[in-house]
Design a protein around this motif. Structure first.
Motif, mmCIF file in Angstrom:
data_model
loop_
_atom_site.group_PDB
_atom_site.id
_atom_site.type_symbol
_atom_site.label_atom_id
_atom_site.label_comp_id
_atom_site.label_asym_id
_atom_site.label_seq_id
_atom_site.Cartn_x
_atom_site.Cartn_y
_atom_site.Cartn_z
ATOM 1 N N ASN A 9 0.882 -1.160 0.000
ATOM 2 C CA ASN A 9 0.000 0.000 0.000
ATOM 3 C C ASN A 9 0.931 1.224 0.000
ATOM 4 O O ASN A 9 1.788 1.353 0.877
ATOM 5 C CB ASN A 9 -0.863 -0.034 1.260
ATOM 6 C CG ASN A 9 -1.762 1.164 1.419
ATOM 7 O OD1 ASN A 9 -1.451 2.258 0.950
ATOM 8 N ND2 ASN A 9 -2.877 0.965 2.095
ATOM 9 N N PRO A 10 0.785 2.140 -0.951
ATOM 10 C CA PRO A 10 1.686 3.307 -1.027
ATOM 11 C C PRO A 10 1.718 4.142 0.263
ATOM 12 O O PRO A 10 2.709 4.817 0.534
ATOM 13 C CB PRO A 10 1.126 4.134 -2.186
ATOM 14 C CG PRO A 10 0.190 3.239 -2.927
ATOM 15 C CD PRO A 10 -0.224 2.136 -2.006
ATOM 16 N N LYS A 11 0.670 4.080 1.062
ATOM 17 C CA LYS A 11 0.638 4.853 2.313
ATOM 18 C C LYS A 11 1.668 4.349 3.324
ATOM 19 O O LYS A 11 2.067 5.079 4.226
ATOM 20 C CB LYS A 11 -0.762 4.828 2.917
ATOM 21 C CG LYS A 11 -1.758 5.595 2.072
ATOM 22 C CD LYS A 11 -3.147 5.560 2.659
ATOM 23 C CE LYS A 11 -4.099 6.338 1.762
ATOM 24 N NZ LYS A 11 -5.474 6.219 2.175
ATOM 25 N N VAL A 12 2.107 3.087 3.180
ATOM 26 C CA VAL A 12 3.140 2.540 4.069
ATOM 27 C C VAL A 12 4.429 3.337 3.897
ATOM 28 O O VAL A 12 5.105 3.666 4.867
ATOM 29 C CB VAL A 12 3.375 1.035 3.798
ATOM 30 C CG1 VAL A 12 4.556 0.510 4.602
ATOM 31 C CG2 VAL A 12 2.120 0.234 4.109
ATOM 32 N N ILE A 13 4.748 3.674 2.677
ATOM 33 C CA ILE A 13 5.969 4.433 2.385
ATOM 34 C C ILE A 13 5.915 5.793 3.077
ATOM 35 O O ILE A 13 6.912 6.253 3.642
ATOM 36 C CB ILE A 13 6.171 4.562 0.861
ATOM 37 C CG1 ILE A 13 6.430 3.161 0.286
ATOM 38 C CG2 ILE A 13 7.306 5.510 0.514
ATOM 39 C CD1 ILE A 13 6.080 2.975 -1.156
ATOM 40 N N ASP A 14 4.741 6.407 3.087
ATOM 41 C CA ASP A 14 4.574 7.691 3.786
ATOM 42 C C ASP A 14 4.878 7.547 5.273
ATOM 43 O O ASP A 14 5.536 8.403 5.871
ATOM 44 C CB ASP A 14 3.148 8.232 3.619
ATOM 45 C CG ASP A 14 2.825 8.583 2.173
ATOM 46 O OD1 ASP A 14 3.763 8.816 1.385
ATOM 47 O OD2 ASP A 14 1.623 8.616 1.843
#
Length: 142
Positions: A9-14
């Protein structure tokens, strides 16, 4: 090494990018151990990396969720969390006794300056990733 599919999930990178620099390295190390362990286990082809309660979380088909995080209220520590209703942390305490510091039946706690006992932690990770296949075994097969 097999080819593990990681669905992130791209939000993990955030979340990773918002950790203080010194913490990000520590949390990334735990993440790498989870991925490494998943790659080494038979029958795991896909690892889902997502957020649960705002924390990086790792899920596989027959496993129990693993979460990793650092919290500002305890700035000198970070943790790997396991499902508190599972037998995971209880088993880790029986098998590894004082190798780790535990938070009740839900987490292994690390201090910022700890040297992580990698083989033992990878065994714990493997137990979580294969939990639904081993939960009936005495000491989860340790």
């Amino acid at each position: 090494m097999k080819n593990l599919c990681i669905e992130t999930n791209p939000k993990v990178i955030d979340v990773f990018n918002n950790y203080p620099k010194s913490i990000k390295t520590k949390i990334e190390h735990l993440r790498n151990l989870i991925i490494e362990t998943a790659e080494e286990l038979e029958g795991i082809n896909t690892l889902e990396e997502t957020l649960k309660w705002g924390e990086p979380s790792y899920i596989v088909k027959k496993g129990s969720t693993i979460r990793i995080d650092w919290k500002e209220k305890n700035p000198d520590q970070y943790a790997m969390y396991f499902k508190c209703t599972s037998k995971l942390v209880e088993t880790f305490k029986n098998v590894y006794k004082d190798t780790f510091v535990y938070e009740k039946n839900r987490a292994i706690i690390f201090q910022l300056n700890d040297t992580i006992p990698t083989p033992e932690l990878k065994q714990c990770i493997a137990a979580a990733l294969t939990y639904h296949s081993i939960k009936q075994l005495p000491f989860l097969g340790f």
